[in-house]
Design a protein around this motif. Structure first.
Motif, short mmCIF file in Angstrom:
data_model
loop_
_atom_site.label_atom_id
_atom_site.label_comp_id
_atom_site.label_asym_id
_atom_site.label_seq_id
_atom_site.Cartn_x
_atom_site.Cartn_y
_atom_site.Cartn_z
N PHE A 1 -4.27 8.97 -11.46
CA PHE A 1 -3.81 9.00 -10.08
C PHE A 1 -2.65 8.04 -9.90
CE2 PHE A 1 -7.86 10.94 -9.81
CZ PHE A 1 -7.93 11.66 -8.62
N LEU A 2 -1.72 8.44 -9.04
CA LEU A 2 -0.59 7.61 -8.67
C LEU A 2 -0.90 6.93 -7.34
CD1 LEU A 2 2.45 6.68 -8.71
CD2 LEU A 2 2.96 8.83 -7.55
N VAL A 3 -0.69 5.62 -7.30
CA VAL A 3 -0.78 4.87 -6.04
C VAL A 3 0.61 4.30 -5.78
CG1 VAL A 3 -1.92 3.05 -4.74
CG2 VAL A 3 -3.18 4.27 -6.52
N THR A 4 1.29 4.79 -4.75
CA THR A 4 2.63 4.32 -4.44
C THR A 4 2.55 2.94 -3.78
OG1 THR A 4 2.54 5.48 -2.32
CG2 THR A 4 3.53 6.66 -4.19
N ASN B 1 -11.06 3.30 -13.98
CA ASN B 1 -10.94 2.50 -15.19
C ASN B 1 -9.65 1.69 -15.21
OD1 ASN B 1 -11.46 1.46 -17.73
ND2 ASN B 1 -11.08 3.35 -18.84
N ASP B 2 -8.66 2.09 -16.00
CA ASP B 2 -7.50 1.24 -16.26
C ASP B 2 -6.41 1.42 -15.21
OD1 ASP B 2 -6.34 -0.75 -17.78
OD2 ASP B 2 -5.19 0.64 -19.00
N ILE B 3 -5.49 0.45 -15.18
CA ILE B 3 -4.34 0.48 -14.28
C ILE B 3 -3.12 -0.04 -15.03
CG2 ILE B 3 -5.05 -1.77 -13.35
CD1 ILE B 3 -3.54 -1.06 -10.77
N VAL B 4 -1.97 0.60 -14.78
CA VAL B 4 -0.68 0.08 -15.24
C VAL B 4 0.29 0.26 -14.08
CG1 VAL B 4 0.12 2.27 -16.27
CG2 VAL B 4 1.05 0.10 -17.09
N ILE B 5 1.19 -0.72 -13.90
CA ILE B 5 2.17 -0.68 -12.83
C ILE B 5 3.56 -0.69 -13.45
CG2 ILE B 5 3.03 -1.81 -10.74
CD1 ILE B 5 0.30 -3.13 -10.45
N ASP B 6 4.40 0.30 -13.09
CA ASP B 6 5.72 0.39 -13.70
C ASP B 6 6.72 -0.51 -12.98
OD1 ASP B 6 6.58 1.71 -11.41
OD2 ASP B 6 6.63 3.70 -12.34
N GLY B 7 7.97 -0.46 -13.43
CA GLY B 7 9.00 -1.33 -12.88
C GLY B 7 9.39 -1.00 -11.46
N ARG B 8 8.99 0.17 -10.95
CA ARG B 8 9.29 0.57 -9.57
C ARG B 8 8.20 0.12 -8.60
NH1 ARG B 8 10.01 5.59 -12.52
NH2 ARG B 8 12.21 6.03 -12.89
N GLY B 9 7.10 -0.38 -9.16
CA GLY B 9 5.99 -0.77 -8.31
C GLY B 9 4.95 0.31 -8.13
N ASN B 10 5.12 1.44 -8.81
CA ASN B 10 4.11 2.50 -8.76
C ASN B 10 2.93 2.13 -9.66
OD1 ASN B 10 5.34 4.38 -6.98
ND2 ASN B 10 6.68 5.08 -8.63
N SER B 11 1.74 2.32 -9.14
CA SER B 11 0.52 2.03 -9.92
C SER B 11 -0.09 3.35 -10.40
CB SER B 11 -0.51 1.31 -9.05
OG SER B 11 0.00 0.12 -8.52
N TYR B 12 -0.48 3.37 -11.67
CA TYR B 12 -1.22 4.50 -12.22
C TYR B 12 -2.62 4.02 -12.53
CZ TYR B 12 3.30 6.77 -12.49
OH TYR B 12 4.52 7.31 -12.15
N VAL B 13 -3.60 4.67 -11.93
CA VAL B 13 -5.00 4.32 -12.11
C VAL B 13 -5.72 5.54 -12.67
CG1 VAL B 13 -7.10 3.46 -11.01
CG2 VAL B 13 -4.87 2.76 -10.12
N ASN B 14 -6.48 5.36 -13.74
CA ASN B 14 -7.19 6.51 -14.29
C ASN B 14 -8.70 6.33 -14.15
OD1 ASN B 14 -8.17 5.00 -16.55
ND2 ASN B 14 -6.39 5.54 -17.78
N GLY B 15 -9.40 7.41 -14.42
CA GLY B 15 -10.85 7.34 -14.34
C GLY B 15 -11.49 8.51 -15.04
#
Length: 280
Positions: free
Chosen positions: A126-129, A95-109
């Motif tokens: 889930f964390l996507v580095t 589903n959704d994604i947000v990317i923080d200031g470090r470039g880490n992506s958080y994707v949920n489902g």
């Protein structure tokens, strides 16, 4: 608070993101990611046949798109091509994604596919580095929806639509999550897409209640924008990030062939006093 319509005539519109002077959003019905300026002129920047279809900007200016259909996180290249940033794997629905200031992506489902009539099963985050590594960092979210990260990169807030609350986590240096807590109990509120502001209040869009509401930690409602159709997501952008953008459409239901009335999707906007902060 009154609203002005920026764009109309779309389908199930979601995932608004302000970037470089324009609002980017997804039309799930059409399988398109679009950009629209404050003058109302829009263009399609990517086509991905996926439901859901959410996107977010990396600090380096690259757009990442969640392709739930094939379980991949895609990166939009300068030439308009799409390449795989990370393989998310198969599960119920990404589903959704947000990317923080470090470039880490958080994707949920979600842990199930609601459009296929499957029985509800809790979902995860889930964390996507930045190098494409994927790992689960939070679970037991009944139906994870919109997400936001505070401006200091310390807190991830997740909308749990089925439990009618916002859940918060502390973000560790390696991107891991801990300190789970209910950030706000929303009562009958059903949060979808969210945005955080400079006072660490959260705006959340609400489909069944046809509104976008601003709440403080603990759940106190500070402001409400009433809508004439379901509110799917929101973003704070524009000059000084003092414009609230809301994607809205006439909701028909998860089990319908067309979940929103065709052509009912629109982007509306209104001015706010407290500017946006953090991500998205």
């Amino acid at each position: 608070m009154s609203t002005t319509t920026l764009l109309t005539g779309r389908g199930l519109v979601e995932s608004p993101r302000w970037h470089d002077g324009r609002l980017y959003f997804s039309d799930w019905s059409a399988g398109e990611v679009l950009a629209v300026g404050l003058d109302g002129r829009s263009e399609v920047i990517a086509r991905v046949r996926s439901l859901p279809l959410c996107a977010a900007w990396r600090p380096d200016g690259r757009l990442l798109i969640v392709s739930s259909a094939d379980g991949k996180l895609l990166r939009l290249e300068p030439d308009g091509s799409l390449v795989t940033q990370a393989d998310l794997g198969s599960r119920g629905t990404w589903n959704d994604i947000v990317i923080d200031g470090r470039g880490n992506s958080y994707v949920n489902g979600a842990g199930f596919d609601p459009t296929a009539g499957e029985a509800p099963k809790p979902g995860s985050v889930f964390l996507v580095t930045p190098d494409g590594q994927v790992r689960e960092v939070a679970g037991d979210i009944a139906f994870p929806n919109g997400m936001a990260v505070t401006a200091d990169n310390s807190t991830l807030i997740v909308a749990d639509s089925y439990r009618h609350c916002l859940v918060a986590f502390d973000i560790a240096a390696d991107g891991g999550l801990s300190g789970r807590r209910v950030w706000a109990d929303l009562g009958v509120g059903t949060p979808d897409g969210i945005a955080v502001d400079l006072e660490n209040a959260v705006w959340y869009a609400d489909v069944p209640n046809k509104r976008c509401a601003r709440v403080a930690e603990g759940g106190e409602v500070r402001q409400v924008v009433e809508l004439d159709r379901g509110g799917f997501a929101c973003a704070l952008g524009g000059p000084g990030r003092t414009t609230l953008f809301v994607t809205a459409a006439e909701w028909r239901g998860m089990g319908q062939a067309e979940m929103v009335a065709p052509g009912s999707g629109q982007v509306v906007m209104t001015s706010v006093e407290v500017p946006g902060a953090g991500w998205p």
